[in-house]
Design an enzyme around this catalytic site. Structure first.
Site, short mmCIF file in Angstrom:
data_model
loop_
_atom_site.label_atom_id
_atom_site.label_comp_id
_atom_site.label_asym_id
_atom_site.label_seq_id
_atom_site.Cartn_x
_atom_site.Cartn_y
_atom_site.Cartn_z
N HIS A 195 0.67 -1.14 0.07
CA HIS A 195 -0.04 -0.06 0.04
C HIS A 195 0.75 1.19 0.24
CE1 HIS A 195 -3.57 -2.86 1.07
NE2 HIS A 195 -2.50 -3.19 1.99
N SER A 201 14.08 20.80 -17.48
CA SER A 201 12.81 21.66 -17.70
C SER A 201 13.46 22.85 -18.59
CB SER A 201 12.44 22.41 -16.28
OG SER A 201 11.48 23.42 -16.49
N LYS A 234 16.20 21.11 -12.66
CA LYS A 234 15.19 19.80 -12.91
C LYS A 234 16.11 18.87 -13.68
CE LYS A 234 11.57 19.00 -11.92
NZ LYS A 234 10.59 19.44 -12.37
#
Length: 489
Positions: free
Chosen positions: A155, A276, A282
């Site tokens: 989970h 980016s 990035k």
């Protein structure tokens, strides 16, 4: 070029809109080479069965060789498919009295079904080769990270300690099954429909076994109606591709998550990343994201194939023309995705410290501590589960005294009085001790992981040998066919 198809029954030609709507020429580029091979084999068989003369055979084979050398760009793209375009080109080269005999004893229906199977089996071999390269990459990284501890998840919550090797071996196992599915599908793809003609076979004295052998098929697809109309092999292939892409999508999701600052478990190689246009800091795991996204396109191809083939009456229907572009897109995307994933995995930079640090969060050793209570004190596991569950609300590194306090409130007895020691607690809270206790088959313990890696490599070796045998057979058959062609020319 000669209008060999419509000049008899039809008195008018389609306009440009209808022509563009009906033509499969753009998609037929996938089967050009296969179509030439089929024409070679069929022509050889026609001569050997005395259906055409040696002179006619020689001229047809010579014309086909010239078309092959010129490539698909030499064909007229105004025809509705590659088969008629190619045959028309041949007739222009050698004349209708000779070239018009090549199509004796066959139809476009069995011809295209054969071409699709020839092309698809080659692509399937390429896909299996790429799967095995990815399996190698996973096994290599696993061997290098047998002792790299990280939290296992259920989970997306910290669950129990495991190793990166154990984690990647899970992916290796799923890919091994993917290879098995592909290899099994190959057996049903490599059946020859040629000779089924339109659907009711032919009155010519053809030899279906001869063309089957020349083209490297394992057997003929016997029933002539089934041979021209069945596309179950496309659905099966698209289904196995969808399964592969789902497995790759799982890997991609983990790569995306693990590359984030929140996890910081891995860093992908620069060539598999982007940056980016506005944020200079990035480094984005774009290739993994694209694999994850392209899985939807492959699954979409499967759905298209299923829908196209649903409720079609026997035998051939033009609907099936729409099936082939879906399988070509499906195969191309899957092969490329598997190849790129192998590159991503083999060049991963693993942050072992971050993984180990993350394992200290979330009380991942709780299960082993509960198991230890069962083994050392004899209480039922469900009682131990309650004790450790209660403790987990306040701490992830309880002392023996804390365990006794909670246990007494639940059972009216202390665990230390029933055999639990501080060493038991210390060992249970040690992630590496947790891992090495789990030495059952398939567990993460070091010795078991090494055994599993070696076992995977052994099975991979067998798969490589079987794949090479299939590929070698095809190469030998094509070589043999071309030698026969040369001898008749």
């Amino acid at each position: 070029m000669s209008d060999i198809l419509r000049r008899g029954r039809l008195s008018d030609v389609p306009d440009e809109k209808i022509q563009n709507f009906s033509s499969s020429m753009n998609d037929d580029k996938w089967i050009f080479n296969a179509d030439i091979l089929v024409d070679f084999a069929h022509t050889v068989m026609l001569f050997e069965q005395d259906i055409i003369s040696r002179k006619e055979c020689k001229l047809i084979l010579g014309g086909l060789q010239k078309i092959k050398n010129e490539g698909i760009v030499g064909l007229d793209w105004n025809y509705e498919d590659i088969h008629i375009s190619l045959e028309s080109k041949l007739i222009d080269l050698v004349g209708e009295d000779v070239g018009g005999r090549m199509h004796s004893g066959r139809s476009r229906n069995d011809e295209v079904a054969t071409c699709i199977r020839i092309t698809l089996r080659e692509q399937l071999i390429e896909l299996m080769e790429e799967i095995n390269k990815l399996r190698v990459a996973l096994l290599d990284v696993s061997l290098s990270n047998i002792d790299t501890i990280l939290p296992g998840y259920t989970h997306l919550q910290h669950a129990q300690p495991t190793t990166l090797a154990h984690h990647f071996l899970a992916h290796a196992g799923s890919l091994e099954r993917d290879f098995g599915r592909a290899f099994d599908a190959y057996k049903r793809i490599n059946l020859c429909p040629l000779g089924a003609s339109a659907f009711a076979s032919t009155g010519f004295n053809i030899d279906r076994t001869r063309t089957q052998e020349l083209l490297g098929f394992d057997d003929i697809l016997e029933n002539s109606m089934d041979a021209v109309s069945s596309r179950d092999f496309l659905i099966e292939t698209a289904a196995l591709c969808s399964n592969i892409m789902i497995n790759l999508s799982k890997m991609s999701e983990e790569i995306v998550l693990w590359s984030s600052s929140e996890f910081n478990f891995i860093e992908i190689h620069d060539k598999y990343a982007s940056t980016s246009s506005i944020m200079p800091q990035k480094k984005n795991p774009d290739t993994a994201e694209l694999i994850r996204g392209k899985s939807g396109a492959v699954i979409g191809s499967l759905m298209s194939l299923i829908t196209i083939c649903k409720s079609l009456p026997l035998s051939y229907n033009r609907d099936l023309q729409e099936a082939t572009p879906n399988i070509w897109r499906c195969m191309d995307t899957t092969i490329t995705s598997v190849s790129i994933m192998a590159g991503i995995i083999s060049t991963l930079n693993v942050n072992k410290k971050a993984m180990e640090s993350a394992n200290s969060v979330g009380f991942t050793t709780a299960t082993e501590l509960a198991d230890t209570l069962v083994r050392s004190t004899g209480i039922p596991f469900r009682t131990a589960h309650q004790i450790i569950g209660t403790i987990s609300k306040n701490t992830s590194s309880p002392t023996l005294e804390q365990i006794d306090e909670v246990a007494y409130s639940i059972t009216n007895s202390k665990m230390s009085e029933r055999g639990l020691t501080q060493k038991h607690v210390h060992d249970a809270l040690d992630p590496f001790h947790n891992i090495n206790r789990r030495d059952v088959v398939g567990g993460p313990a070091t010795n078991e992981t090494l055994r599993s890696i070696n076992s995977h490599r052994d099975r991979l070796g067998v798969d490589d040998q079987n794949l090479e045998a299939c590929n070698s057979k095809l190469i030998r058959c094509v070589d043999k066919l071309m030698k026969v062609v040369d001898s008749y020319m």
